[in-house]
Write a protein that holds these residues in place. Sequence first.
Motif, PDB file in Angstrom:
ATOM      1  N   GLU A 164       0.824  -1.211   0.000  1.00 40.41           N
ATOM      2  CA  GLU A 164       0.000   0.000   0.000  1.00 40.41           C
ATOM      3  C   GLU A 164       0.857   1.259   0.000  1.00 40.41           C
ATOM      4  O   GLU A 164       0.549   2.223  -0.695  1.00 40.41           O
ATOM      5  N   LEU A 165       1.925   1.237   0.764  1.00 46.34           N
ATOM      6  CA  LEU A 165       2.842   2.384   0.771  1.00 46.34           C
ATOM      7  C   LEU A 165       3.524   2.528  -0.583  1.00 46.34           C
ATOM      8  O   LEU A 165       3.639   3.634  -1.127  1.00 46.34           O
ATOM      9  N   ASP A 166       3.964   1.406  -1.144  1.00 45.09           N
ATOM     10  CA  ASP A 166       4.672   1.437  -2.421  1.00 45.09           C
ATOM     11  C   ASP A 166       3.796   1.923  -3.571  1.00 45.09           C
ATOM     12  O   ASP A 166       4.260   2.672  -4.434  1.00 45.09           O
ATOM     13  N   ASN A 167       2.529   1.507  -3.579  1.00 46.40           N
ATOM     14  CA  ASN A 167       1.672   1.908  -4.699  1.00 46.40           C
ATOM     15  C   ASN A 167       0.960   3.237  -4.451  1.00 46.40           C
ATOM     16  O   ASN A 167       0.200   3.697  -5.298  1.00 46.40           O
ATOM     17  N   GLY A 168       1.188   3.836  -3.293  1.00 48.62           N
ATOM     18  CA  GLY A 168       0.637   5.157  -3.007  1.00 48.62           C
ATOM     19  C   GLY A 168      -0.817   5.185  -2.575  1.00 48.62           C
ATOM     20  O   GLY A 168      -1.413   6.248  -2.471  1.00 48.62           O
ATOM     21  N   SER A 169      -1.397   4.025  -2.290  1.00 47.80           N
ATOM     22  CA  SER A 169      -2.800   4.019  -1.864  1.00 47.80           C
ATOM     23  C   SER A 169      -2.972   4.509  -0.429  1.00 47.80           C
ATOM     24  O   SER A 169      -4.079   4.866  -0.021  1.00 47.80           O
ATOM     25  N   VAL A 170      -1.883   4.528   0.339  1.00 48.24           N
ATOM     26  CA  VAL A 170      -1.896   5.107   1.690  1.00 48.24           C
ATOM     27  C   VAL A 170      -0.647   5.953   1.864  1.00 48.24           C
ATOM     28  O   VAL A 170       0.340   5.789   1.143  1.00 48.24           O
ATOM     29  N   GLN A 171      -0.704   6.857   2.812  1.00 49.72           N
ATOM     30  CA  GLN A 171       0.443   7.701   3.107  1.00 49.72           C
ATOM     31  C   GLN A 171       0.974   7.346   4.485  1.00 49.72           C
ATOM     32  O   GLN A 171       0.198   7.084   5.412  1.00 49.72           O
ATOM     33  N   ALA A 172       2.286   7.357   4.617  1.00 46.98           N
ATOM     34  CA  ALA A 172       2.905   7.075   5.903  1.00 46.98           C
ATOM     35  C   ALA A 172       2.633   8.210   6.880  1.00 46.98           C
ATOM     36  O   ALA A 172       2.477   9.370   6.487  1.00 46.98           O
ATOM     37  N   VAL A 173       2.527   7.862   8.148  1.00 48.86           N
ATOM     38  CA  VAL A 173       2.329   8.836   9.219  1.00 48.86           C
ATOM     39  C   VAL A 173       3.506   8.674  10.176  1.00 48.86           C
ATOM     40  O   VAL A 173       3.848   7.553  10.558  1.00 48.86           O
ATOM     41  N   SER A 174       4.108   9.773  10.554  1.00 45.57           N
ATOM     42  CA  SER A 174       5.266   9.682  11.447  1.00 45.57           C
ATOM     43  C   SER A 174       4.835   9.186  12.824  1.00 45.57           C
ATOM     44  O   SER A 174       3.706   9.415  13.270  1.00 45.57           O
ATOM     45  N   GLY A 175       5.752   8.527  13.501  1.00 45.91           N
ATOM     46  CA  GLY A 175       5.487   8.056  14.857  1.00 45.91           C
ATOM     47  C   GLY A 175       5.140   9.205  15.779  1.00 45.91           C
ATOM     48  O   GLY A 175       4.310   9.077  16.677  1.00 45.91           O
ATOM     49  N   GLU A 176       5.790  10.340  15.546  1.00 39.61           N
ATOM     50  CA  GLU A 176       5.525  11.538  16.349  1.00 39.61           C
ATOM     51  C   GLU A 176       4.057  11.973  16.213  1.00 39.61           C
ATOM     52  O   GLU A 176       3.398  12.287  17.210  1.00 39.61           O
ATOM     53  N   ASP A 177       3.547  11.971  14.974  1.00 43.11           N
ATOM     54  CA  ASP A 177       2.140  12.337  14.750  1.00 43.11           C
ATOM     55  C   ASP A 177       1.194  11.338  15.399  1.00 43.11           C
ATOM     56  O   ASP A 177       0.176  11.718  15.990  1.00 43.11           O
ATOM     57  N   VAL A 178       1.528  10.067  15.289  1.00 40.33           N
ATOM     58  CA  VAL A 178       0.690   9.021  15.888  1.00 40.33           C
ATOM     59  C   VAL A 178       0.605   9.213  17.391  1.00 40.33           C
ATOM     60  O   VAL A 178      -0.478   9.169  17.986  1.00 40.33           O
ATOM     61  N   MET A 179       1.756   9.439  18.033  1.00 38.08           N
ATOM     62  CA  MET A 179       1.775   9.619  19.483  1.00 38.08           C
ATOM     63  C   MET A 179       1.021  10.874  19.901  1.00 38.08           C
ATOM     64  O   MET A 179       0.298  10.864  20.899  1.00 38.08           O
ATOM     65  N   ARG A 180       1.152  11.950  19.164  1.00 41.15           N
ATOM     66  CA  ARG A 180       0.436  13.179  19.484  1.00 41.15           C
ATOM     67  C   ARG A 180      -1.083  12.957  19.412  1.00 41.15           C
ATOM     68  O   ARG A 180      -1.821  13.340  20.316  1.00 41.15           O
ATOM     69  N   LYS A 181      -1.527  12.271  18.359  1.00 40.90           N
ATOM     70  CA  LYS A 181      -2.959  11.991  18.214  1.00 40.90           C
ATOM     71  C   LYS A 181      -3.441  11.044  19.316  1.00 40.90           C
ATOM     72  O   LYS A 181      -4.543  11.232  19.866  1.00 40.90           O
ATOM     73  N   ALA A 182      -2.642  10.044  19.653  1.00 39.83           N
ATOM     74  CA  ALA A 182      -3.019   9.112  20.715  1.00 39.83           C
ATOM     75  C   ALA A 182      -3.150   9.805  22.047  1.00 39.83           C
ATOM     76  O   ALA A 182      -4.109   9.596  22.798  1.00 39.83           O
ATOM     77  N   ARG A 183      -2.193  10.686  22.353  1.00 36.52           N
ATOM     78  CA  ARG A 183      -2.261  11.429  23.614  1.00 36.52           C
ATOM     79  C   ARG A 183      -3.492  12.322  23.659  1.00 36.52           C
ATOM     80  O   ARG A 183      -4.129  12.455  24.704  1.00 36.52           O
ATOM     81  N   ALA A 184      -3.823  12.934  22.529  1.00 34.27           N
ATOM     82  CA  ALA A 184      -4.999  13.798  22.475  1.00 34.27           C
ATOM     83  C   ALA A 184      -6.278  12.995  22.725  1.00 34.27           C
ATOM     84  O   ALA A 184      -7.214  13.487  23.344  1.00 34.27           O
ATOM     85  N   LEU A 185      -6.318  11.765  22.240  1.00 31.48           N
ATOM     86  CA  LEU A 185      -7.513  10.927  22.413  1.00 31.48           C
ATOM     87  C   LEU A 185      -7.727  10.512  23.859  1.00 31.48           C
ATOM     88  O   LEU A 185      -8.867  10.310  24.279  1.00 31.48           O
ATOM     89  N   ILE A 186      -6.650  10.358  24.619  1.00 37.74           N
ATOM     90  CA  ILE A 186      -6.824   9.874  25.996  1.00 37.74           C
ATOM     91  C   ILE A 186      -6.941  11.008  27.004  1.00 37.74           C
ATOM     92  O   ILE A 186      -7.082  10.748  28.191  1.00 37.74           O
ATOM     93  N   LYS A 187      -6.903  12.229  26.546  1.00 37.52           N
ATOM     94  CA  LYS A 187      -7.073  13.370  27.470  1.00 37.52           C
ATOM     95  C   LYS A 187      -8.524  13.594  27.775  1.00 37.52           C
ATOM     96  O   LYS A 187      -9.413  13.326  27.117  1.00 37.52           O
TER      97      LYS A 187
END
Length: 74
Positions: free
Chosen positions: A51-74
Amino acid sequence: MNLQRIEDEALHLSKEERAQLIQRLVLSLESPSEEELRSDWLLEARRRGEELDNGSVQAVSGEDVMRKARALIK
């Protein structure tokens, strides 16, 4: 005790107690073997790589994932 009674009783538990019960019930189910897990994760990793190779999805940085996760548990 029949299933309906168990369900009725379980629904009167606190949210935390229901979560613990769910976890115990799920863990009590037959678990796949290590080989099955390894095979399933390898297939999933390949699928995601494609999926990453064919461009059907875009990678998300670990930093972004952690920021979003922290926001969800607040």
